[in-house]
Design a protein around this motif. Structure first.
Motif, short mmCIF file in Angstrom:
data_model
loop_
_atom_site.label_atom_id
_atom_site.label_comp_id
_atom_site.label_asym_id
_atom_site.label_seq_id
_atom_site.Cartn_x
_atom_site.Cartn_y
_atom_site.Cartn_z
N LYS A 134 0.54 -2.72 0.64
CA LYS A 134 -0.75 -2.17 1.04
C LYS A 134 -1.41 -1.50 -0.17
CE LYS A 134 0.04 -1.41 5.98
NZ LYS A 134 1.22 -2.28 6.10
N PRO A 135 -2.71 -1.69 -0.35
CA PRO A 135 -3.40 -1.11 -1.52
C PRO A 135 -3.17 0.39 -1.69
CG PRO A 135 -4.83 -2.69 -0.45
CD PRO A 135 -3.62 -2.55 0.43
N GLN B 285 -1.65 1.96 -5.04
CA GLN B 285 -2.44 2.91 -5.81
C GLN B 285 -1.71 4.23 -5.99
OE1 GLN B 285 -6.20 3.04 -3.67
NE2 GLN B 285 -6.30 0.80 -3.72
N SER C 112 -3.26 -12.62 -3.44
CA SER C 112 -3.90 -12.23 -4.67
C SER C 112 -3.54 -13.06 -5.91
CB SER C 112 -3.55 -10.79 -4.95
OG SER C 112 -2.81 -10.17 -4.01
N LYS D 241 -9.67 -4.99 -3.96
CA LYS D 241 -8.68 -4.72 -2.92
C LYS D 241 -7.58 -3.80 -3.43
CE LYS D 241 -5.04 -6.94 -0.19
NZ LYS D 241 -4.38 -8.22 0.16
N ASN D 242 -6.99 -4.12 -4.57
CA ASN D 242 -5.79 -3.43 -5.01
C ASN D 242 -6.03 -2.14 -5.75
OD1 ASN D 242 -3.54 -5.23 -4.13
ND2 ASN D 242 -4.73 -6.72 -5.29
#
Length: 447
Positions: free
Chosen positions: A410-411, A415, A11, A444-445
């Motif tokens: 991992k997203p 989150q 990213s 994605k994130n």
């Protein structure tokens, strides 16, 4: 994994726009690929616009379907990337006004900190903090919650008291801390997802002189009982380690001159340096800010590197993780257990402290943090494989990554650690209903 595959799977920071009809502000594609500062990422489009005024910027945004804003290209992930268009803020680089009564300065968003500081000092003012490099833009640094060090110093975005941006609808939006509440607090660390920032107002303090001293070789064990005292020993304190021999290679202490009456020969087992040092001891310190307790202006001591020194593209990678300050030593020791894996691929790790703030997307939202900043050799495959181990080692402390550096969280995990994510998504819907400023990194994130 080869370099191109790596770039497609990781990213980076704010970049964005191009449209065939907008010839006046579109830059001609260069024959060489366009890359970020470090050269680890090649941008996915040659469509780059550099509007000269707000009217041009509005027209560009209105006519484009997808766009990202581009600052000084100092992000190491794809946060600023776009497969279609980028808009550079380079032309928005002026000082607009200084309000001596309110102690604020209003600047265009693309101005670099190094270009602003001398002006402020000459007029009797100082910023509250600076990053280690002064060559980054105000808007880009604030959009990603970039920071310096100091247990009482917030990230650079915490000094923002007003912001102007052009949103996805082409509207000019002005928000300030006094009247716009939550919307303002969501717009400052914006990840380039609300629009293109054009102007910012920064809170100031009276100018001051600083001194910088460096100590060498402090046992990590000294931090177990004294972490807070060590990180509070100056206005700004940084620890540098290569994770060898459970040793802190260098301790950089930057103090207001009036607060540093005496220089002790030892500091928690570390010895006072006898010459100027680079954070990586084997490198020449010629471009580093003066040490040895020599007094100078705040802006010539607070960064690690000199204002007049323009760094060339550095063949390096950077990652940074933040955990609550109360877990600082535990986090340090968790990483230290990986020393055999980390050290071969590392230039240096810097440990810093950042004060809590109220900004929605800031990693320091309502919590003072310690930062573990890794400057890696540009060994992309090895670093990419190593990062999950570091993230897992820090997992008990719910680490957050720097928005502009490389991470592999991992997203769903990321989150879950963003308390105000839902409110920020509401702001995205309000200001960018068509998702013009969304890109692979944002999708994605955050989604």
């Amino acid at each position: 994994m080869n370099k191109r595959t790596f770039l497609k799977t990781t990213s980076v920071l704010a970049a964005g726009a191009a449209f065939p009809q907008l010839i006046s502000c579109k830059e001609k594609p260069k024959s060489d690929p366009r890359t970020n500062w470090a050269g680890n990422l090649t941008y996915s489009t040659d469509n780059l616009y550099t509007p000269k005024n707000i009217s041009e910027l509005q027209d560009t945004i209105k006519k484009l379907k997808k766009v990202r804003g581009l600052g000084t290209k100092h992000c190491f992930n794809k946060i600023a990337d776009s497969t279609e268009n980028q808009i550079s803020s380079a032309a928005f680089n002026k000082i607009i006004s200084l309000d001596k009564d309110k102690k604020t300065v209003t600047v265009e968003a693309g101005i670099k900190y190094g270009e602003l500081c001398k002006y402020l000092d000459e007029n009797g003012f100082a910023l509250y903090n600076l990053a280690s490099l002064p060559h980054i833009s105000v808007a880009g640094a604030c959009a990603t919650a970039t920071h310096g060090s100091g247990i009482k110093n917030g990230c650079l975005a915490s000094s923002v008291s007003g912001i102007e941006f052009v949103n996805g609808k082409g509207e000019v939006i002005n928000l300030n801390k006094e009247k716009d509440g939550a919307e303002f607090l969501g717009a400052v660390v914006n990840l380039g997802a609300l629009g293109i920032v054009t102007k910012m107002t920064l809170d100031l303090q009276p100018t001051f002189k600083m001194k910088q001293i460096v100590y060498q070789n402090m046992p990590m064990l000294a931090l177990e009982k004294n972490f807070e005292a060590i990180m509070s020993a100056g206005y700004s304190v940084s620890l540098f380690t290569d994770w060898k021999n459970k040793n802190i290679n260098e301790v950089w202490i930057k103090s207001k001159a009036e607060d540093l009456k005496e220089i002790a020969p030892e500091f928690y087992g570390a010895k006072l340096q006898t010459k100027n040092l680079h954070p990586i001891e084997t490198l020449d310190a010629i471009n580093c800010t003066d040490q040895m307790g020599v007094e100078g202006p705040w802006y010539e001591r607070m960064p690690h590197f000199k204002m007049g020194f323009t760094p060339s593209s550095g063949k390096e990678l950077q990652s940074e993780f933040f955990i609550p300050f109360e877990h600082a030593y535990e986090g340090l020791m968790a990483i230290e257990k990986l020393n055999a894996e980390v050290s071969p691929h590392l230039f240096i790790t810097e440990v810093r402290a950042i004060a809590a703030d109220e900004l929605m997307m800031s990693p320091f939202y309502k919590k003072t943090c310690v930062a573990f900043h890794f400057t890696w050799k540009q060994e992309t495959e090895e670093v990419t494989k190593l990062l999950p181990s570091i993230e897992e080692a820090l997992a008990p402390f719910n680490p957050r990554p720097h928005w502009g550096k490389i991470f592999t969280l991992k997203p769903a995990v990321l989150q879950g650690r963003i308390e105000k994510l839902s409110e920020f998504k509401d702001l995205m819907t309000k200001h960018d209903p068509e998702g013009k400023f969304r890109n692979e990194f944002i999708d994605k994130n955050l989604f």
